[in-house]
Design a protein around this motif. Structure first.
Motif, PDB file in Angstrom:
ATOM      1  N   GLN A  19       0.828  -1.206   0.000  1.00 49.85           N
ATOM      2  CA  GLN A  19       0.000   0.000   0.000  1.00 49.85           C
ATOM      3  C   GLN A  19       0.860   1.253   0.000  1.00 49.85           C
ATOM      4  O   GLN A  19       0.564   2.214  -0.721  1.00 49.85           O
ATOM      5  CB  GLN A  19      -0.938   0.001   1.206  1.00 49.85           C
ATOM      6  N   LYS A  20       1.914   1.254   0.787  1.00 51.51           N
ATOM      7  CA  LYS A  20       2.817   2.407   0.820  1.00 51.51           C
ATOM      8  C   LYS A  20       3.512   2.584  -0.526  1.00 51.51           C
ATOM      9  O   LYS A  20       3.670   3.703  -1.015  1.00 51.51           O
ATOM     10  CB  LYS A  20       3.845   2.252   1.935  1.00 51.51           C
ATOM     11  N   ALA A  22       2.350   1.716  -3.418  1.00 50.78           N
ATOM     12  CA  ALA A  22       1.367   2.138  -4.422  1.00 50.78           C
ATOM     13  C   ALA A  22       1.171   3.648  -4.435  1.00 50.78           C
ATOM     14  O   ALA A  22       0.739   4.210  -5.442  1.00 50.78           O
ATOM     15  CB  ALA A  22       0.036   1.431  -4.187  1.00 50.78           C
ATOM     16  N   GLU A  23       1.495   4.323  -3.343  1.00 50.67           N
ATOM     17  CA  GLU A  23       1.400   5.785  -3.313  1.00 50.67           C
ATOM     18  C   GLU A  23       2.485   6.421  -4.177  1.00 50.67           C
ATOM     19  O   GLU A  23       2.345   7.555  -4.623  1.00 50.67           O
ATOM     20  CB  GLU A  23       1.497   6.294  -1.878  1.00 50.67           C
ATOM     21  N   LYS A  24       3.569   5.690  -4.437  1.00 44.34           N
ATOM     22  CA  LYS A  24       4.680   6.211  -5.234  1.00 44.34           C
ATOM     23  C   LYS A  24       4.630   5.739  -6.686  1.00 44.34           C
ATOM     24  O   LYS A  24       5.350   6.265  -7.529  1.00 44.34           O
ATOM     25  CB  LYS A  24       6.004   5.790  -4.606  1.00 44.34           C
ATOM     26  N   SER A  41      -2.792   3.543  -6.511  1.00 45.47           N
ATOM     27  CA  SER A  41      -3.461   4.470  -5.602  1.00 45.47           C
ATOM     28  C   SER A  41      -4.802   4.839  -6.223  1.00 45.47           C
ATOM     29  O   SER A  41      -4.998   4.739  -7.435  1.00 45.47           O
ATOM     30  CB  SER A  41      -2.615   5.734  -5.394  1.00 45.47           C
ATOM     31  N   GLU A  43      -6.059   7.729  -6.588  1.00 41.84           N
ATOM     32  CA  GLU A  43      -5.906   8.881  -7.471  1.00 41.84           C
ATOM     33  C   GLU A  43      -5.453   8.443  -8.865  1.00 41.84           C
ATOM     34  O   GLU A  43      -5.955   8.928  -9.872  1.00 41.84           O
ATOM     35  CB  GLU A  43      -4.903   9.886  -6.889  1.00 41.84           C
ATOM     36  N   GLU A  44      -4.501   7.527  -8.907  1.00 44.02           N
ATOM     37  CA  GLU A  44      -4.008   7.048 -10.193  1.00 44.02           C
ATOM     38  C   GLU A  44      -5.084   6.252 -10.928  1.00 44.02           C
ATOM     39  O   GLU A  44      -5.261   6.387 -12.131  1.00 44.02           O
ATOM     40  CB  GLU A  44      -2.749   6.192 -10.001  1.00 44.02           C
ATOM     41  N   TYR A  45      -5.838   5.451 -10.199  1.00 45.73           N
ATOM     42  CA  TYR A  45      -6.934   4.691 -10.804  1.00 45.73           C
ATOM     43  C   TYR A  45      -7.959   5.635 -11.423  1.00 45.73           C
ATOM     44  O   TYR A  45      -8.396   5.448 -12.562  1.00 45.73           O
ATOM     45  CB  TYR A  45      -7.595   3.792  -9.761  1.00 45.73           C
TER      46      TYR A  45
END
Length: 84
Positions: A19-20, A22-24, A41, A43-45
């Motif tokens: 999960q961490k 995926a933020e990057k 993330s 936002e990216e989705y």
């Protein structure tokens, strides 16, 4: 953007790490060395699918209460609707 690859076993053992990561950037999850899933993330989705945030989501973000909003006061009333 950082691309991370995890085996399905590593993903199951430490989902928090995934999960961490995926933020990057995207996290590729592999099974027997082949990618089978991708973790993104939200936002990216939404960017990829063209989905927009709702007004409620946009206004529920932390820190918005610190933004000052200056709304001008006016005595002008809206025009009545012409229904003819």
């Amino acid at each position: 953007m950082t691309v991370t690859t995890l085996s399905s076993r590593a993903f199951q053992q430490n989902a928090n790490q995934a999960q961490k990561a995926a933020e990057k950037g995207p996290v590729f999850i592999t099974r027997r060395g082949e990618p089978v899933q991708v973790l993104l993330s939200i936002e990216e989705y939404r960017r990829l699918t063209g989905q927009r945030r709702s007004l409620v989501e946009a206004l529920s973000k932390p820190g918005l209460s610190k933004i000052e909003l200056d709304i001008p006061k006016t005595r002008d009333l809206p025009r009545p609707a012409d229904l003819s």
